[in-house]
Design an enzyme around this catalytic site. Sequence first.
Site, PDB file in Angstrom:
ATOM      1  N   ASP A  39      67.775 -30.777 -59.788  1.00  0.00           N
ATOM      2  CA  ASP A  39      67.139 -31.559 -58.785  1.00  0.00           C
ATOM      3  C   ASP A  39      67.634 -32.014 -57.425  1.00  0.00           C
ATOM      4  O   ASP A  39      68.662 -31.713 -57.724  1.00  0.00           O
ATOM      5  CB  ASP A  39      66.283 -33.212 -58.984  1.00  0.00           C
ATOM      6  N   ILE A  40      67.255 -30.917 -56.339  1.00  0.00           N
ATOM      7  CA  ILE A  40      67.237 -31.332 -54.281  1.00  0.00           C
ATOM      8  C   ILE A  40      68.120 -32.156 -54.341  1.00  0.00           C
ATOM      9  O   ILE A  40      68.897 -32.233 -53.571  1.00  0.00           O
ATOM     10  CB  ILE A  40      66.871 -30.513 -53.503  1.00  0.00           C
ATOM     11  N   ASN A  97      56.410 -38.498 -63.856  1.00  0.00           N
ATOM     12  CA  ASN A  97      55.514 -38.364 -63.434  1.00  0.00           C
ATOM     13  C   ASN A  97      54.180 -38.117 -63.739  1.00  0.00           C
ATOM     14  O   ASN A  97      54.199 -37.480 -63.653  1.00  0.00           O
ATOM     15  CB  ASN A  97      56.440 -38.823 -61.868  1.00  0.00           C
ATOM     16  N   GLN A 104      53.746 -39.184 -58.756  1.00  0.00           N
ATOM     17  CA  GLN A 104      54.009 -38.023 -58.554  1.00  0.00           C
ATOM     18  C   GLN A 104      54.210 -37.131 -56.860  1.00  0.00           C
ATOM     19  O   GLN A 104      53.290 -37.375 -56.372  1.00  0.00           O
ATOM     20  CB  GLN A 104      53.163 -37.250 -59.727  1.00  0.00           C
ATOM     21  N   HIS A 110      56.147 -31.240 -64.581  1.00  0.00           N
ATOM     22  CA  HIS A 110      58.047 -31.138 -64.678  1.00  0.00           C
ATOM     23  C   HIS A 110      57.822 -32.099 -65.109  1.00  0.00           C
ATOM     24  O   HIS A 110      57.625 -33.166 -65.138  1.00  0.00           O
ATOM     25  CB  HIS A 110      58.094 -30.695 -62.919  1.00  0.00           C
ATOM     26  N   HIS A 112      61.398 -34.819 -65.922  1.00  0.00           N
ATOM     27  CA  HIS A 112      63.194 -34.984 -65.566  1.00  0.00           C
ATOM     28  C   HIS A 112      64.053 -35.017 -65.944  1.00  0.00           C
ATOM     29  O   HIS A 112      63.342 -35.871 -67.616  1.00  0.00           O
ATOM     30  CB  HIS A 112      63.036 -36.418 -64.616  1.00  0.00           C
TER      31      HIS A 112
HETATM   32  P1  AMP Z   1      58.052 -36.175 -58.780  1.00  0.00           P
HETATM   33  O1  AMP Z   1      57.214 -35.470 -58.330  1.00  0.00           O
HETATM   34  O2  AMP Z   1      57.918 -37.834 -58.608  1.00  0.00           O
HETATM   35  O3  AMP Z   1      58.150 -36.566 -60.329  1.00  0.00           O
HETATM   36  O4  AMP Z   1      59.309 -35.885 -57.891  1.00  0.00           O
HETATM   37  C1  AMP Z   1      59.803 -34.103 -57.896  1.00  0.00           C
HETATM   38  C2  AMP Z   1      60.859 -34.074 -57.309  1.00  0.00           C
HETATM   39  O5  AMP Z   1      61.621 -32.745 -56.956  1.00  0.00           O
HETATM   40  C3  AMP Z   1      61.849 -35.454 -56.510  1.00  0.00           C
HETATM   41  O6  AMP Z   1      63.162 -35.835 -57.912  1.00  0.00           O
HETATM   42  C4  AMP Z   1      62.892 -33.795 -55.841  1.00  0.00           C
HETATM   43  O7  AMP Z   1      63.939 -34.327 -55.592  1.00  0.00           O
HETATM   44  C5  AMP Z   1      62.272 -32.529 -56.671  1.00  0.00           C
HETATM   45  N1  AMP Z   1      62.318 -31.275 -55.787  1.00  0.00           N
HETATM   46  C6  AMP Z   1      61.601 -31.636 -54.493  1.00  0.00           C
HETATM   47  N2  AMP Z   1      61.885 -30.341 -53.327  1.00  0.00           N
HETATM   48  C7  AMP Z   1      62.595 -29.974 -54.556  1.00  0.00           C
HETATM   49  C8  AMP Z   1      63.528 -28.678 -54.138  1.00  0.00           C
HETATM   50  N3  AMP Z   1      63.551 -27.657 -53.658  1.00  0.00           N
HETATM   51  N4  AMP Z   1      64.016 -28.279 -55.532  1.00  0.00           N
HETATM   52  C9  AMP Z   1      64.718 -28.804 -56.317  1.00  0.00           C
HETATM   53  N5  AMP Z   1      64.075 -29.783 -57.218  1.00  0.00           N
HETATM   54  C10 AMP Z   1      63.020 -30.916 -55.621  1.00  0.00           C
END
Ligand code: AMP
Length: 127
Positions: A39-40, A97, A104, A110, A112
Amino acid sequence: MPVSGLPPYDPSNIFARILRGEIPCRKVHEDEWALAFHDINPQAPVHVLVVPKGQYVSLADFSASASDAEIAGFWRAVGKVAKDLSLEVSGYRVLTNMGVHGHQEVPHFHVHIFGGRSLGRMLPAKD
Ligand code: AMP
């Protein structure tokens, strides 16, 4: 900003672009069914995302529409990634999420994987 977890699927989402190789990621694992990457914006010492190769918006979409092979392949990849990250002895958490109340943000299904420290119980306090 939270998104709906319901179809239609938007192929311009950031994880779709990562899957197509248009945006880099810190890859942890890739096979026929799934891609895993860091995760970024990590929320724990280990914070890895696992995404299916197929185009599914959320768990609701994936569980309803993915094939048995896709579902099995995806979840086997989740377990393998956690094991390969040496999280099995200390333990870890898997979270997805879905939709607005689930907060989400990326409309490609996806999960985590969190680990590397004690994660506390369940949800944070209400805000
Ligand atoms: P969620 O959709 O709420 O489950 O969260 C999306 C997740 O994607 C968050 O934890 C972000 O930090 C992560 N995220 C968004 N863009 C990137 C990326 N380019 N590379 C890695 N993780 C990402």
